[in-house]
Write a protein that holds these residues in place. Sequence first.
Motif, PDB file in Angstrom:
ATOM      1  N   LEU A   1       3.742  -1.153   6.069  1.00  0.00           N
ATOM      2  CA  LEU A   1       2.936  -0.784   7.228  1.00  0.00           C
ATOM      3  C   LEU A   1       3.702   0.087   8.217  1.00  0.00           C
ATOM      4  CD1 LEU A   1       0.187  -1.364   8.740  1.00  0.00           C
ATOM      5  CD2 LEU A   1       1.395  -3.225   9.885  1.00  0.00           C
ATOM      6  N   ILE A   2       5.008  -0.117   8.334  1.00  0.00           N
ATOM      7  CA  ILE A   2       5.791   0.673   9.274  1.00  0.00           C
ATOM      8  C   ILE A   2       5.775   2.148   8.872  1.00  0.00           C
ATOM      9  CG2 ILE A   2       8.072   1.031  10.292  1.00  0.00           C
ATOM     10  CD1 ILE A   2       6.893  -1.556  11.152  1.00  0.00           C
ATOM     11  N   ARG A   3       5.878   2.393   7.574  1.00  0.00           N
ATOM     12  CA  ARG A   3       5.912   3.775   7.088  1.00  0.00           C
ATOM     13  C   ARG A   3       4.509   4.361   6.928  1.00  0.00           C
ATOM     14  NH1 ARG A   3       9.551   7.406   4.451  1.00  0.00           N
ATOM     15  NH2 ARG A   3       8.507   8.708   2.906  1.00  0.00           N
ATOM     16  N   TYR A   4       3.546   3.540   6.509  1.00  0.00           N
ATOM     17  CA  TYR A   4       2.236   4.076   6.155  1.00  0.00           C
ATOM     18  C   TYR A   4       1.077   3.516   6.979  1.00  0.00           C
ATOM     19  CZ  TYR A   4       4.583   6.158   2.157  1.00  0.00           C
ATOM     20  OH  TYR A   4       5.423   6.902   1.354  1.00  0.00           O
ATOM     21  N   GLY A   5       1.362   2.799   8.053  1.00  0.00           N
ATOM     22  CA  GLY A   5       0.273   2.247   8.847  1.00  0.00           C
ATOM     23  C   GLY A   5       0.435   2.402  10.344  1.00  0.00           C
ATOM     24  N   VAL A   6       1.599   2.871  10.780  1.00  0.00           N
ATOM     25  CA  VAL A   6       1.859   3.050  12.209  1.00  0.00           C
ATOM     26  C   VAL A   6       1.733   4.527  12.551  1.00  0.00           C
ATOM     27  CG1 VAL A   6       3.615   2.868  14.006  1.00  0.00           C
ATOM     28  CG2 VAL A   6       3.351   1.026  12.346  1.00  0.00           C
ATOM     29  N   ALA A   7       1.074   4.833  13.645  1.00  0.00           N
ATOM     30  CA  ALA A   7       0.864   6.231  14.031  1.00  0.00           C
ATOM     31  C   ALA A   7       2.210   6.933  14.205  1.00  0.00           C
ATOM     32  CB  ALA A   7       0.054   6.300  15.317  1.00  0.00           C
ATOM     33  N   PRO A   8       2.300   8.207  13.816  1.00  0.00           N
ATOM     34  CA  PRO A   8       3.590   8.910  13.858  1.00  0.00           C
ATOM     35  C   PRO A   8       4.138   9.104  15.265  1.00  0.00           C
ATOM     36  CG  PRO A   8       1.790  10.429  13.315  1.00  0.00           C
ATOM     37  CD  PRO A   8       1.226   9.047  13.248  1.00  0.00           C
ATOM     38  N   ASP A   9       3.261   9.039  16.294  1.00  0.00           N
ATOM     39  CA  ASP A   9       3.745   9.202  17.664  1.00  0.00           C
ATOM     40  C   ASP A   9       4.102   7.865  18.310  1.00  0.00           C
ATOM     41  OD1 ASP A   9       1.127   8.362  17.734  1.00  0.00           O
ATOM     42  OD2 ASP A   9       0.502   9.672  19.373  1.00  0.00           O
ATOM     43  N   HIS A  10       4.401   6.873  17.480  1.00  0.00           N
ATOM     44  CA  HIS A  10       4.854   5.563  17.964  1.00  0.00           C
ATOM     45  C   HIS A  10       6.245   5.239  17.442  1.00  0.00           C
ATOM     46  CE1 HIS A  10       0.899   3.422  19.339  1.00  0.00           C
ATOM     47  NE2 HIS A  10       1.328   4.341  20.168  1.00  0.00           N
ATOM     48  N   PRO A  11       7.245   6.039  17.795  1.00  0.00           N
ATOM     49  CA  PRO A  11       8.594   5.786  17.270  1.00  0.00           C
ATOM     50  C   PRO A  11       9.173   4.448  17.701  1.00  0.00           C
ATOM     51  CG  PRO A  11       8.635   7.436  19.032  1.00  0.00           C
ATOM     52  CD  PRO A  11       7.201   7.214  18.684  1.00  0.00           C
ATOM     53  N   ARG A  12       8.714   3.916  18.854  1.00  0.00           N
ATOM     54  CA  ARG A  12       9.259   2.627  19.287  1.00  0.00           C
ATOM     55  C   ARG A  12       8.896   1.520  18.306  1.00  0.00           C
ATOM     56  NH1 ARG A  12       5.219  -0.322  21.237  1.00  0.00           N
ATOM     57  NH2 ARG A  12       3.296   0.756  21.814  1.00  0.00           N
ATOM     58  N   ILE A  13       7.682   1.586  17.704  1.00  0.00           N
ATOM     59  CA  ILE A  13       7.307   0.586  16.711  1.00  0.00           C
ATOM     60  C   ILE A  13       8.072   0.841  15.426  1.00  0.00           C
ATOM     61  CG2 ILE A  13       5.407  -0.353  15.344  1.00  0.00           C
ATOM     62  CD1 ILE A  13       3.554   0.239  17.647  1.00  0.00           C
ATOM     63  N   LYS A  14       8.212   2.120  15.078  1.00  0.00           N
ATOM     64  CA  LYS A  14       8.970   2.439  13.880  1.00  0.00           C
ATOM     65  C   LYS A  14      10.431   2.019  14.013  1.00  0.00           C
ATOM     66  CE  LYS A  14       5.970   6.134  12.201  1.00  0.00           C
ATOM     67  NZ  LYS A  14       5.711   5.555  10.888  1.00  0.00           N
ATOM     68  N   GLY A  15      10.889   1.783  15.240  1.00  0.00           N
ATOM     69  CA  GLY A  15      12.246   1.296  15.452  1.00  0.00           C
ATOM     70  C   GLY A  15      12.492  -0.065  14.831  1.00  0.00           C
ATOM     71  N   ILE A  16      11.423  -0.778  14.496  1.00  0.00           N
ATOM     72  CA  ILE A  16      11.571  -2.059  13.801  1.00  0.00           C
ATOM     73  C   ILE A  16      12.298  -1.857  12.482  1.00  0.00           C
ATOM     74  CG2 ILE A  16      10.276  -3.947  12.700  1.00  0.00           C
ATOM     75  CD1 ILE A  16       8.091  -3.490  14.793  1.00  0.00           C
ATOM     76  N   VAL A  17      12.197  -0.646  11.925  1.00  0.00           N
ATOM     77  CA  VAL A  17      12.866  -0.351  10.659  1.00  0.00           C
ATOM     78  C   VAL A  17      14.363  -0.631  10.759  1.00  0.00           C
ATOM     79  CG1 VAL A  17      13.545   1.555   9.124  1.00  0.00           C
ATOM     80  CG2 VAL A  17      11.167   1.287   9.790  1.00  0.00           C
ATOM     81  N   THR A  18      14.957  -0.408  11.933  1.00  0.00           N
ATOM     82  CA  THR A  18      16.395  -0.651  12.102  1.00  0.00           C
ATOM     83  C   THR A  18      16.748  -2.099  11.774  1.00  0.00           C
ATOM     84  OG1 THR A  18      16.497   1.053  13.813  1.00  0.00           O
ATOM     85  CG2 THR A  18      18.314  -0.525  13.722  1.00  0.00           C
ATOM     86  N   ALA A  19      15.932  -3.033  12.265  1.00  0.00           N
ATOM     87  CA  ALA A  19      16.177  -4.447  11.978  1.00  0.00           C
ATOM     88  C   ALA A  19      15.922  -4.762  10.513  1.00  0.00           C
ATOM     89  CB  ALA A  19      15.300  -5.323  12.870  1.00  0.00           C
ATOM     90  N   LEU A  20      14.869  -4.170   9.936  1.00  0.00           N
ATOM     91  CA  LEU A  20      14.563  -4.416   8.528  1.00  0.00           C
ATOM     92  C   LEU A  20      15.660  -3.854   7.630  1.00  0.00           C
ATOM     93  CD1 LEU A  20      10.735  -3.573   8.499  1.00  0.00           C
ATOM     94  CD2 LEU A  20      11.838  -5.783   8.882  1.00  0.00           C
ATOM     95  N   HIS A  21      16.235  -2.739   8.037  1.00  0.00           N
ATOM     96  CA  HIS A  21      17.326  -2.118   7.287  1.00  0.00           C
ATOM     97  C   HIS A  21      18.480  -3.096   7.101  1.00  0.00           C
ATOM     98  CE1 HIS A  21      18.592   1.927   5.914  1.00  0.00           C
ATOM     99  NE2 HIS A  21      17.365   2.279   6.265  1.00  0.00           N
ATOM    100  N   LYS A  22      18.813  -3.811   8.166  1.00  0.00           N
ATOM    101  CA  LYS A  22      19.946  -4.736   8.108  1.00  0.00           C
ATOM    102  C   LYS A  22      19.716  -5.840   7.084  1.00  0.00           C
ATOM    103  CE  LYS A  22      21.268  -3.877  12.919  1.00  0.00           C
ATOM    104  NZ  LYS A  22      21.359  -4.442  14.288  1.00  0.00           N
ATOM    105  N   VAL A  23      18.457  -6.240   6.924  1.00  0.00           N
ATOM    106  CA  VAL A  23      18.138  -7.269   5.927  1.00  0.00           C
ATOM    107  C   VAL A  23      18.350  -6.715   4.519  1.00  0.00           C
ATOM    108  CG1 VAL A  23      16.340  -8.783   5.015  1.00  0.00           C
ATOM    109  CG2 VAL A  23      16.487  -8.374   7.484  1.00  0.00           C
ATOM    110  N   LEU A  24      17.828  -5.513   4.272  1.00  0.00           N
ATOM    111  CA  LEU A  24      17.924  -4.933   2.939  1.00  0.00           C
ATOM    112  C   LEU A  24      19.342  -4.499   2.597  1.00  0.00           C
ATOM    113  CD1 LEU A  24      14.593  -2.902   2.877  1.00  0.00           C
ATOM    114  CD2 LEU A  24      15.162  -4.874   1.478  1.00  0.00           C
TER     115      LEU A  24
END
Length: 462
Positions: free
Chosen positions: A50-73
């Motif tokens: 959903l972060i990559r394919y469900g969040v509007a592109p002009d919402h980088p603050r929500i896409k910032g969640i990827v940073t936390a998910l990255h640490k898990v992976l």
Amino acid sequence: MTEQKEANRPLRIAIVGAGPAGIYAADALMKSDADVSIDLFERMPAPFGLIRYGVAPDHPRIKGIVTALHKVLDKEQVRLLGNIDYGTDITLSDLRRFYDAVIFSTGANADRALPITGIDLDGSYGAADFVSWYDGHPDVPRTWPLDAEKVAVLGVGNVALDVARVLAKTGDELLPTEIPPNVYEGLKQNKALEVHVFGRRGPAQAKFTPLELRELDHSPTIEVIVDPEDIDYDEGSEAARRHSKQVDMVANTLEQWAIRDQGERPHKLFLHFFESPAEILGSDGKVVGLRTERTQLDGTGNVKGTGTFREWDVQAIYRAVGYLSQNISELPFDDQAGVIPNEAGRVLIDENADGPARYLPGTYVTGWIKRGPVGLIGHTKGDANETVACLIDDSANFGAAESPEPEAVLEFLEGRGIPFTTWAGWYRLDAHERSLGEPEGRERVKVVEREDMLRASEPNKV
């Protein structure tokens, strides 16, 4: 004592779906006391769902969640296996050979139906399909018809606001984001000058968040307009405002917009309340308007129809009335609720049978496929914790996997000729997308074509 304990090996867990829900489940597993080895299976070549394919592109603050998910992976206990379609490339029966338990976190990516006349007309769209287009999903068409000057969006949740905002903005406003070239070219041709958002109930019942609402007014090209007659509350609405700071903030913002003078920004975005969609009007198979019934509050925060109808001149309609999960092969499914029947994440079978509940052994769910598409991304953390607690409690009774060695599933996929991607491949794709954006001063330019994603994910192929 099970084979797993006798062999003194890690508990082998497969998670189907590498979006936030699946990654949060992996994180919860690693934070438990169990020794675990986790494989995340993802249908797309890239993770994050959903972060990559469900969040509007002009919402980088929500896409910032990827940073936390990255640490898990990045953790050594986790392995990503992408570009694998569950039900086609691999089945539950296959997974049981290689894993002690399976967690499904496949989310919800289809549009919920809206049963009104005219919903199937040309020019009537589902919000999920539009979101997939502007987010560069590889499995949707590369073009989108944007020739309507007046557009309606049905629904008052965050997705409805995302759709309305993207429709009302210019292509150049969105160019600094990660949108791919085909989306930019499409949005440059967008003819929408008016966007009308319709809610069946009142301001206190709107589902969007205060921040999402206020962002509408940040664009220099969008004039947000609220009719003062739509500002109305009953006893139930006032109670909702007292009990929720968010509800009160949304209501306050709408009140301020209702009393201000209208400005000169070129694109008008109207927020309408107490208008229930009754029929989509058509001519020659195409949308030519929308009929709504005026509603009024009934004292409890709900509404009832007034019998007064209005027709709106629009040429395209987007329904944003909720997402719907899709049936998953080899598992029970509740078509009405759009979830896999479960109890605290354990998959239920014979749910209505007399006697104690029966569960599908070693099979669990988390995220929207577990509880339905409600709540924000962060809410899936609680889902994951609950599901993982049940899995750990059950683990002593798991039947042992036939081939739990980590290499066994890779040999299986390679034997089937499935070109799967890995976490290292994501790093390569990520670097490639960033390199595409660098000449234009953009963080990244998203790659759309599946084959291009696969090529970029392989060593020395770009």
